[in-house]
Design a protein around this motif. Sequence first.
Motif, PDB file in Angstrom:
ATOM      1  N   ILE A 180      14.229   8.185 -23.238  1.00  0.00           N
ATOM      2  CA  ILE A 180      15.050   7.200 -22.532  1.00  0.00           C
ATOM      3  C   ILE A 180      16.054   7.847 -21.577  1.00  0.00           C
ATOM      4  O   ILE A 180      16.786   7.137 -20.890  1.00  0.00           O
ATOM      5  N   CYS A 181      16.076   9.180 -21.540  1.00  0.00           N
ATOM      6  CA  CYS A 181      17.038   9.890 -20.680  1.00  0.00           C
ATOM      7  C   CYS A 181      16.420  10.030 -19.287  1.00  0.00           C
ATOM      8  O   CYS A 181      15.805  11.048 -18.945  1.00  0.00           O
ATOM      9  N   THR A 182      16.559   8.985 -18.484  1.00  0.00           N
ATOM     10  CA  THR A 182      15.832   8.853 -17.226  1.00  0.00           C
ATOM     11  C   THR A 182      16.015  10.046 -16.297  1.00  0.00           C
ATOM     12  O   THR A 182      15.075  10.482 -15.624  1.00  0.00           O
ATOM     13  N   ASP A 183      17.204  10.620 -16.262  1.00  0.00           N
ATOM     14  CA  ASP A 183      17.490  11.673 -15.292  1.00  0.00           C
ATOM     15  C   ASP A 183      16.814  13.001 -15.620  1.00  0.00           C
ATOM     16  O   ASP A 183      16.731  13.882 -14.752  1.00  0.00           O
ATOM     17  N   VAL A 184      16.321  13.183 -16.849  1.00  0.00           N
ATOM     18  CA  VAL A 184      15.699  14.462 -17.216  1.00  0.00           C
ATOM     19  C   VAL A 184      14.266  14.317 -17.718  1.00  0.00           C
ATOM     20  O   VAL A 184      13.585  15.317 -17.956  1.00  0.00           O
ATOM     21  N   CYS A 185      13.783  13.098 -17.886  1.00  0.00           N
ATOM     22  CA  CYS A 185      12.471  12.904 -18.500  1.00  0.00           C
ATOM     23  C   CYS A 185      11.327  13.488 -17.675  1.00  0.00           C
ATOM     24  O   CYS A 185      10.253  13.776 -18.210  1.00  0.00           O
ATOM     25  N   ASN A 186      11.540  13.661 -16.377  1.00  0.00           N
ATOM     26  CA  ASN A 186      10.482  14.262 -15.551  1.00  0.00           C
ATOM     27  C   ASN A 186      10.288  15.742 -15.844  1.00  0.00           C
ATOM     28  O   ASN A 186       9.315  16.345 -15.385  1.00  0.00           O
ATOM     29  N   ARG A 187      11.170  16.337 -16.658  1.00  0.00           N
ATOM     30  CA  ARG A 187      11.060  17.759 -17.002  1.00  0.00           C
ATOM     31  C   ARG A 187      10.483  17.983 -18.395  1.00  0.00           C
ATOM     32  O   ARG A 187      10.371  19.123 -18.851  1.00  0.00           O
ATOM     33  N   VAL A 188      10.098  16.923 -19.090  1.00  0.00           N
ATOM     34  CA  VAL A 188       9.591  17.053 -20.453  1.00  0.00           C
ATOM     35  C   VAL A 188       8.311  17.895 -20.471  1.00  0.00           C
ATOM     36  O   VAL A 188       7.383  17.663 -19.692  1.00  0.00           O
ATOM     37  N   HIS A 189       8.283  18.848 -21.392  1.00  0.00           N
ATOM     38  CA  HIS A 189       7.124  19.733 -21.544  1.00  0.00           C
ATOM     39  C   HIS A 189       6.494  19.600 -22.933  1.00  0.00           C
ATOM     40  O   HIS A 189       5.271  19.617 -23.080  1.00  0.00           O
ATOM     41  N   HIS A 190       7.329  19.482 -23.970  1.00  0.00           N
ATOM     42  CA  HIS A 190       6.833  19.328 -25.333  1.00  0.00           C
ATOM     43  C   HIS A 190       7.883  18.611 -26.166  1.00  0.00           C
ATOM     44  O   HIS A 190       8.986  18.318 -25.682  1.00  0.00           O
ATOM     45  N   ALA A 191       7.529  18.331 -27.423  1.00  0.00           N
ATOM     46  CA  ALA A 191       8.422  17.556 -28.274  1.00  0.00           C
ATOM     47  C   ALA A 191       8.259  17.974 -29.726  1.00  0.00           C
ATOM     48  O   ALA A 191       7.298  18.653 -30.104  1.00  0.00           O
ATOM     49  N   THR A 192       9.208  17.567 -30.543  1.00  0.00           N
ATOM     50  CA  THR A 192       9.124  17.715 -32.009  1.00  0.00           C
ATOM     51  C   THR A 192       9.552  16.402 -32.634  1.00  0.00           C
ATOM     52  O   THR A 192      10.212  15.575 -31.999  1.00  0.00           O
ATOM     53  N   VAL A 193       9.171  16.211 -33.890  1.00  0.00           N
ATOM     54  CA  VAL A 193       9.594  15.017 -34.621  1.00  0.00           C
ATOM     55  C   VAL A 193      10.140  15.436 -35.996  1.00  0.00           C
ATOM     56  O   VAL A 193       9.680  16.410 -36.579  1.00  0.00           O
ATOM     57  N   THR A 194      11.102  14.674 -36.483  1.00  0.00           N
ATOM     58  CA  THR A 194      11.680  14.912 -37.814  1.00  0.00           C
ATOM     59  C   THR A 194      11.947  13.574 -38.471  1.00  0.00           C
ATOM     60  O   THR A 194      12.149  12.545 -37.789  1.00  0.00           O
ATOM     61  N   VAL A 195      11.951  13.573 -39.794  1.00  0.00           N
ATOM     62  CA  VAL A 195      12.332  12.378 -40.540  1.00  0.00           C
ATOM     63  C   VAL A 195      13.844  12.216 -40.492  1.00  0.00           C
ATOM     64  O   VAL A 195      14.578  13.181 -40.738  1.00  0.00           O
ATOM     65  N   GLY A 196      14.314  11.030 -40.178  1.00  0.00           N
ATOM     66  CA  GLY A 196      15.736  10.762 -40.140  1.00  0.00           C
ATOM     67  C   GLY A 196      16.220  10.114 -41.428  1.00  0.00           C
ATOM     68  O   GLY A 196      15.724  10.420 -42.517  1.00  0.00           O
ATOM     69  N   PHE A 197      17.162   9.204 -41.309  1.00  0.00           N
ATOM     70  CA  PHE A 197      17.725   8.549 -42.489  1.00  0.00           C
ATOM     71  C   PHE A 197      16.698   7.611 -43.125  1.00  0.00           C
ATOM     72  O   PHE A 197      15.970   6.904 -42.446  1.00  0.00           O
ATOM     73  N   CYS A 198      16.658   7.622 -44.447  1.00  0.00           N
ATOM     74  CA  CYS A 198      15.782   6.722 -45.207  1.00  0.00           C
ATOM     75  C   CYS A 198      16.530   6.268 -46.449  1.00  0.00           C
ATOM     76  O   CYS A 198      17.130   7.092 -47.142  1.00  0.00           O
ATOM     77  N   TRP A 199      16.478   4.958 -46.720  1.00  0.00           N
ATOM     78  CA  TRP A 199      17.039   4.488 -47.984  1.00  0.00           C
ATOM     79  C   TRP A 199      16.358   3.204 -48.423  1.00  0.00           C
ATOM     80  O   TRP A 199      15.651   2.585 -47.674  1.00  0.00           O
TER      81      TRP A 199
END
Length: 199
Positions: A180-199
């Motif tokens: 959602i970071c419009t000003d930098v998204c054109n530079r995306v090369h790769h990504a990671t994912v992590t589990v966040g809060f869960c309850w």
Amino acid sequence: MGLVSCQTQVPHTVSTPDTPSGPSTGQVGEILSFTTGGASCSQGHPLEYRFDWGDGTYSSWSSTPTASHSWTAAGTYQVKAQARCSLDRSVVSSWSSGKSVTIAAASKLQILNWQLLPYDNPFMPWVIRGYAKNVSGKTLRYAEVRGQFYDANNVLLCTWLDNVTDLAPDIVWEFNIYCICTDVCNRVHHATVTVGFCW
């Protein structure tokens, strides 16, 4: 005058075993295996080994220098080994130095797979799409997966998440995390994912 012969009795000892080898990390409830060795009996007798798991519990003595254990709480533990003579069990070695094992809290949400995909939206041109499963054994009132978007130099550009409510046990959920970071998204090369809060 008769001669008196004297014999020096070799002390009966067992040397200290090696520092246990095995994994350095794990999760609560996960069974991990460790191995030691390297000890010897001064009289050449067979040996038995046991492990101190660092949580106030010990393995049983065994002729096998390998044992397994699971921890019930997150933390860092020192796993040590000890040896003894199997014929004279009062002859025991010192404890080995400790193997540090860090146990993390068990994840309530398991990420099954995911991929970084282009998305047909000029304001959100990338999406991380994947699947996660509730492995907690109970309904999760809230669960989230966080995505991190990086450029080619591994600089973090943007972080966002997707969440779900009332996720029943063993149910698989499809998540979609948009850049959602419009000003930098054109530079995306790769990504990671992590589990966040869960309850």
